[in-house]
Design a protein around this motif. Sequence first.
Motif, PDB file in Angstrom:
ATOM      1  N   MET A 250       0.803  -0.821   0.068  1.00  0.00           N
ATOM      2  CA  MET A 250       0.095   0.095   0.046  1.00  0.00           C
ATOM      3  C   MET A 250       1.049   1.070   0.055  1.00  0.00           C
ATOM      4  O   MET A 250       1.677   0.734   0.556  1.00  0.00           O
ATOM      5  N   ARG A 251       0.102   1.986  -0.272  1.00  0.00           N
ATOM      6  CA  ARG A 251       0.812   3.533  -0.267  1.00  0.00           C
ATOM      7  C   ARG A 251       0.839   3.793   1.248  1.00  0.00           C
ATOM      8  O   ARG A 251       0.062   3.781   1.702  1.00  0.00           O
ATOM      9  N   TRP A 252       1.402   5.009   1.664  1.00  0.00           N
ATOM     10  CA  TRP A 252       2.175   5.424   2.993  1.00  0.00           C
ATOM     11  C   TRP A 252       0.429   6.045   3.268  1.00  0.00           C
ATOM     12  O   TRP A 252      -0.090   6.208   4.082  1.00  0.00           O
ATOM     13  N   GLY A 253      -0.336   7.112   1.866  1.00  0.00           N
ATOM     14  CA  GLY A 253      -0.837   7.531   2.302  1.00  0.00           C
ATOM     15  C   GLY A 253      -2.801   6.944   2.641  1.00  0.00           C
ATOM     16  O   GLY A 253      -3.545   6.793   2.978  1.00  0.00           O
ATOM     17  N   GLU A 254      -2.012   5.319   1.729  1.00  0.00           N
ATOM     18  CA  GLU A 254      -3.535   5.215   1.423  1.00  0.00           C
ATOM     19  C   GLU A 254      -3.993   4.225   3.284  1.00  0.00           C
ATOM     20  O   GLU A 254      -4.182   3.798   3.639  1.00  0.00           O
ATOM     21  N   ALA A 255      -2.542   3.316   3.391  1.00  0.00           N
ATOM     22  CA  ALA A 255      -2.653   2.927   4.535  1.00  0.00           C
ATOM     23  C   ALA A 255      -2.599   3.342   6.142  1.00  0.00           C
ATOM     24  O   ALA A 255      -3.112   3.106   7.359  1.00  0.00           O
ATOM     25  N   THR A 256      -1.609   4.534   6.277  1.00  0.00           N
ATOM     26  CA  THR A 256      -2.131   5.850   7.677  1.00  0.00           C
ATOM     27  C   THR A 256      -3.951   6.064   7.491  1.00  0.00           C
ATOM     28  O   THR A 256      -3.367   6.487   8.627  1.00  0.00           O
ATOM     29  N   SER A 257      -4.391   5.804   6.853  1.00  0.00           N
ATOM     30  CA  SER A 257      -5.614   6.202   6.769  1.00  0.00           C
ATOM     31  C   SER A 257      -6.483   4.851   6.530  1.00  0.00           C
ATOM     32  O   SER A 257      -8.286   5.056   7.370  1.00  0.00           O
ATOM     33  N   LEU A 258      -6.443   3.937   6.430  1.00  0.00           N
ATOM     34  CA  LEU A 258      -7.023   3.019   7.556  1.00  0.00           C
ATOM     35  C   LEU A 258      -7.884   3.292   8.361  1.00  0.00           C
ATOM     36  O   LEU A 258      -7.438   3.696   9.403  1.00  0.00           O
ATOM     37  N   GLN A 259      -9.339   3.052   9.016  1.00  0.00           N
ATOM     38  CA  GLN A 259     -10.223   2.996   9.748  1.00  0.00           C
ATOM     39  C   GLN A 259     -10.608   2.009  10.355  1.00  0.00           C
ATOM     40  O   GLN A 259     -10.667   0.962   9.336  1.00  0.00           O
ATOM     41  N   ALA A 260     -11.136   1.337  11.114  1.00  0.00           N
ATOM     42  CA  ALA A 260     -11.698  -0.358  12.059  1.00  0.00           C
ATOM     43  C   ALA A 260     -12.019  -0.600  11.557  1.00  0.00           C
ATOM     44  O   ALA A 260     -12.081  -1.841  11.288  1.00  0.00           O
ATOM     45  N   ARG A 261     -13.343  -0.176  11.024  1.00  0.00           N
ATOM     46  CA  ARG A 261     -14.176  -0.399   9.939  1.00  0.00           C
ATOM     47  C   ARG A 261     -14.082  -0.421   8.597  1.00  0.00           C
ATOM     48  O   ARG A 261     -14.846  -0.866   7.742  1.00  0.00           O
ATOM     49  N   ASP A 262     -12.573  -0.250   8.093  1.00  0.00           N
ATOM     50  CA  ASP A 262     -11.923  -0.604   6.832  1.00  0.00           C
ATOM     51  C   ASP A 262     -12.244  -2.731   6.582  1.00  0.00           C
ATOM     52  O   ASP A 262     -11.866  -2.781   5.216  1.00  0.00           O
ATOM     53  N   ILE A 263     -11.516  -2.737   8.349  1.00  0.00           N
ATOM     54  CA  ILE A 263     -11.265  -4.703   7.900  1.00  0.00           C
ATOM     55  C   ILE A 263     -13.035  -5.801   7.780  1.00  0.00           C
ATOM     56  O   ILE A 263     -13.658  -5.327   8.394  1.00  0.00           O
ATOM     57  N   ASN A 264     -12.200  -6.107   6.808  1.00  0.00           N
ATOM     58  CA  ASN A 264     -13.205  -7.591   6.754  1.00  0.00           C
ATOM     59  C   ASN A 264     -12.990  -8.887   7.407  1.00  0.00           C
ATOM     60  O   ASN A 264     -11.865  -9.147   6.714  1.00  0.00           O
ATOM     61  N   TRP A 265     -13.207  -8.908   8.324  1.00  0.00           N
ATOM     62  CA  TRP A 265     -12.780  -9.895   9.019  1.00  0.00           C
ATOM     63  C   TRP A 265     -13.324 -11.449   8.948  1.00  0.00           C
ATOM     64  O   TRP A 265     -12.770 -12.630   9.109  1.00  0.00           O
ATOM     65  N   THR A 266     -14.362 -11.748   8.080  1.00  0.00           N
ATOM     66  CA  THR A 266     -14.842 -12.698   8.042  1.00  0.00           C
ATOM     67  C   THR A 266     -14.170 -13.252   6.366  1.00  0.00           C
ATOM     68  O   THR A 266     -13.692 -13.951   6.213  1.00  0.00           O
ATOM     69  N   THR A 267     -13.775 -11.978   5.757  1.00  0.00           N
ATOM     70  CA  THR A 267     -13.532 -12.412   4.103  1.00  0.00           C
ATOM     71  C   THR A 267     -11.580 -12.536   4.298  1.00  0.00           C
ATOM     72  O   THR A 267     -10.833 -12.665   3.676  1.00  0.00           O
ATOM     73  N   GLY A 268     -11.555 -11.937   5.332  1.00  0.00           N
ATOM     74  CA  GLY A 268      -9.441 -11.258   5.351  1.00  0.00           C
ATOM     75  C   GLY A 268      -8.829 -10.564   4.934  1.00  0.00           C
ATOM     76  O   GLY A 268      -7.870 -10.665   3.892  1.00  0.00           O
ATOM     77  N   LYS A 269     -10.134  -9.356   4.219  1.00  0.00           N
ATOM     78  CA  LYS A 269      -9.533  -8.063   3.549  1.00  0.00           C
ATOM     79  C   LYS A 269     -10.076  -7.192   4.385  1.00  0.00           C
ATOM     80  O   LYS A 269     -11.145  -6.660   4.693  1.00  0.00           O
ATOM     81  N   VAL A 270      -8.990  -5.800   3.892  1.00  0.00           N
ATOM     82  CA  VAL A 270      -8.931  -4.380   3.921  1.00  0.00           C
ATOM     83  C   VAL A 270      -9.401  -3.492   2.606  1.00  0.00           C
ATOM     84  O   VAL A 270      -9.098  -3.673   1.360  1.00  0.00           O
ATOM     85  N   ASN A 271     -10.606  -3.400   2.811  1.00  0.00           N
ATOM     86  CA  ASN A 271     -11.539  -1.548   1.981  1.00  0.00           C
ATOM     87  C   ASN A 271      -9.860  -0.852   1.717  1.00  0.00           C
ATOM     88  O   ASN A 271     -10.055   0.168   2.885  1.00  0.00           O
ATOM     89  N   VAL A 272      -9.402  -0.590   0.997  1.00  0.00           N
ATOM     90  CA  VAL A 272      -8.609   1.225   0.400  1.00  0.00           C
ATOM     91  C   VAL A 272     -10.163   1.867  -0.014  1.00  0.00           C
ATOM     92  O   VAL A 272     -10.408   1.706  -0.807  1.00  0.00           O
ATOM     93  N   GLN A 273      -9.983   2.339   0.678  1.00  0.00           N
ATOM     94  CA  GLN A 273     -11.333   3.435  -0.209  1.00  0.00           C
ATOM     95  C   GLN A 273     -11.309   5.254   0.716  1.00  0.00           C
ATOM     96  O   GLN A 273     -11.474   6.227  -0.277  1.00  0.00           O
ATOM     97  N   ARG A 274      -9.656   5.450   0.991  1.00  0.00           N
ATOM     98  CA  ARG A 274      -9.597   6.733   0.994  1.00  0.00           C
ATOM     99  C   ARG A 274      -7.974   6.833   1.237  1.00  0.00           C
ATOM    100  O   ARG A 274      -6.998   5.927   1.455  1.00  0.00           O
TER     101      ARG A 274
END
Length: 429
Positions: A250-274
């Motif tokens: 991930m780009r720095w600006g993507e990783a550091t803007s991740l919020q707790a709601r962006d993680i899908n614990w069921t699928t094991g994926k993180v949603n990059v949206q900001r």
Amino acid sequence: MASIVPRPKRSGEITYQVKWREAGDWQSEKFGDEPSAEQFRLLVEAHGNRWPHGWTRGLGFVEPEEHPGDRALGEYAHAYVDGLNTVDARTQHDYKRDVEKHFLGVPYRDAAGLERRLGGLVHTTADGTEHPPTMCNITQADVNEWVRRQRHAVTDPDDPEKVLRIRASAKSVANRHGLLYVIFQSAVEAEPQLRESNPCKKTGLPRQDDGVDEEMVFLEHTEYARISAELRTLDPNAADLADFLVGTGMRWGEATSLQARDINWTTGKVNVQRAWKRTEANTFELGPPKTRKARRLVALNEDQLTMLRRHVAGLGPHDFIFRGGQGKAWRHSNFYHRKWERALGEAIKKGLTKRPRIHDLRHTHVSWLIAQNISPAAIQRRLGHESITTTIDRYGHLLSNLDDEISAAVANAMRATAPSRGLGLVQPA
């Protein structure tokens, strides 16, 4: 080097053609006598194997006619940037900075206190006189000369030790030339048309791989482990962020803007949206990712999910996952100076021979994927590149380790489709 080629005619008359290569293409001009051809040949070579300033093919030194709708380059360029609706305010600010500093030149005050500019785009007439740039007087030769100036540092004429603008990299020159190109192209396509051709169309740009050192740094697993160990001693949370960057690409600006709601614990994926965006006022705010395809889902492994569970414990849905010492989202400068630079310095003392930037963790992630024979298309999707061309252009030189697999695949395919006797083809004895 330019050369003179005699061209006899049926009438017995001889014309003399001056030939040379400019940006890989052959250029030529004809003369009726050899002394004139020789004089022009020397002019071409004096201009670095380019058309002499102010020379018009077939006509000689002819000044371009004044256009009734002509406008100063700076004025037109600023208006063009203001009209860009597809870029944010910060990008417009950066474009205008390029116009002022690089198109018009670096401002300085001479001994008399008058403001002047150096290293910018100017129009040079046949007698060597320089004129302020306008949308109609700039020629291809002027643009070529501007590119050459970009590749040299600009110093104060009254104090040669004082650098006003550093030497531009080939990539920076290409980026600035790209902006200049679209500005002049808008003048070509304007109604009514402001000029007939784009003077940037055939510019010879410097190679972007002309440096001794690679711009990107790729770390081996053991090399990154040295840095990670130093970071973990310094600050375990900083080490977790670095591990996440190199483990996801991930780009720095993507990783550091991740919020707790962006993680899908069921699928094991993180949603990059900001992502964090620098504003015109040099502050940061949340905005969309860099490109449309940068909005993506990134698959995580179990170790990464375990680390994230530790970081999100007790957080609200909109809280940032990676936080600095005061519980706020990391800022790049703080992380770099307080954590990364210190850890890197310790690792270098203990034998690390590379000095990567934080962004090189993204490049390193790609090199690890390529080493595992992951396809460029899959890498494109993971990184959020808008086009696979970007992926190939940037990392294609690392794909050489796939040569054996490619050769074997081609050999197998050829065996499977080899012609048989039943096809009526002649077979070797």
